[in-house]
Design an enzyme around this catalytic site. Structure first.
Site, PDB file in Angstrom:
ATOM      1  N   SER A 228      39.161  46.456  39.258  1.00 23.81           N
ATOM      2  CA  SER A 228      39.304  46.125  37.935  1.00 23.81           C
ATOM      3  C   SER A 228      40.555  45.690  37.359  1.00 23.81           C
ATOM      4  O   SER A 228      41.332  46.376  37.655  1.00 23.81           O
ATOM      5  CB  SER A 228      38.286  46.843  36.942  1.00 23.81           C
TER       6      SER A 228
ATOM      7  N   TYR B 285      37.470  55.173  33.069  1.00 24.11           N
ATOM      8  CA  TYR B 285      37.221  54.149  33.839  1.00 24.11           C
ATOM      9  C   TYR B 285      38.580  53.559  34.354  1.00 24.11           C
ATOM     10  O   TYR B 285      38.799  53.165  35.467  1.00 24.11           O
ATOM     11  CB  TYR B 285      36.542  52.971  33.041  1.00 24.11           C
TER      12      TYR B 285
END
Length: 246
Positions: free
Chosen positions: A146, A159
């Site tokens: 990501s 995250y």
């Protein structure tokens, strides 16, 4: 000269493939000729629908349930796939969770679970497929990272940490497998039109220089690109509409 990968005769496993990016990747691999195992944890009906779509493309498919953050579940899953489709040649570590939490609200259990699902699962699955890939002298591992691995992200620090770890895992494996016929790369999407982004209240498309969200199919194209390139390893390909340049 063919520009896309020819995966005929190859067996692929895509984790977290019942919907979103994982589903798009699974279908793209099937279109390139691979037989595909569709991993899921809870969404059985959606996983079976993805497998049916793959069969509609003329490829073999298997929907297999497993919590890929647990070693015993991964071992059982791999046995089922080998029995149903054959040894795994191509692994896409896509399974992940995105619990939106502010710094003060994040709990230890949520931090641990995020790293287990987003990072530990990639390690478990990669470890499981490596012996067979080594023996055959061919393998492809693609980790779905990501933009949060290198930027601030919109989910939370847990995250960020999990995706940064995945890119470190990518480089570490790539360096150690470079002479074994196995490539390991990452694809790092940002602000893709999936349930994860739609769950937020912000107009994220305004953040993208291209003026729109990306699509799961555009991420799948990048996965196909790195899977088909035998001279590319240890790299992270960003799919982000011009949000970051490296």
């Amino acid at each position: 000269m063919a520009t896309g990968p020819d995966l005929a005769g190859r067996v692929a496993l895509v984790t977290g493939a019942s919907r979103g990016i994982g589903r798009a990747v699974a279908l793209a691999l099937a279109e390139a000729g691979a037989d595909v195992a569709v991993n899921y944890r809870e969404r059985a009906a959606e996983a079976e629908a993805a497998a049916a779509a793959i069969r509609g493309l003329g490829r073999r498919a298997l929907a297999v349930a497993a919590d890929v953050a647990e070693g015993a579940a991964v071992t059982a899953m791999m046995a089922r796939i080998e029995a149903g489709l054959g040894p795994i040649d191509l692994l896409v570590n896509n399974a992940g969770i995105a619990l939106r939490r502010d710094i003060e609200a994040l709990t230890e259990a949520e931090f641990d679970r995020t790293l287990a699902v987003n990072l530990k699962s990639a390690w478990l699955c990669t470890q499981a497929v490596l012996p067979g890939m080594r023996a055959r002298g061919w393998g492809r591992v693609v980790n779905i990272s990501s933009g949060a691995a290198r930027g601030s992200g919109v989910i939370g620090v847990h995250y960020n940490a999990s995706k940064a770890g995945m890119e470190g895992l990518t480089r570490g494996y790539a360096a150690r497998l470079v002479q074994a016929g196995i490539t390991v790369n990452a694809v790092a999407p940002s602000l893709i039109e999936t349930d994860m982004v739609r769950a937020g209240s912000e107009d994220y498309a305004r953040k993208v220089p291209m003026g729109r969200l990306g699509t799961a199919e555009e991420v799948a194209q990048a996965v196909l690109m790195v899977a088909g390139n035998a001279f590319m390893t240890g790299q992270t390909v960003q799919v982000n509409g011009g949000m970051q340049f490296t």
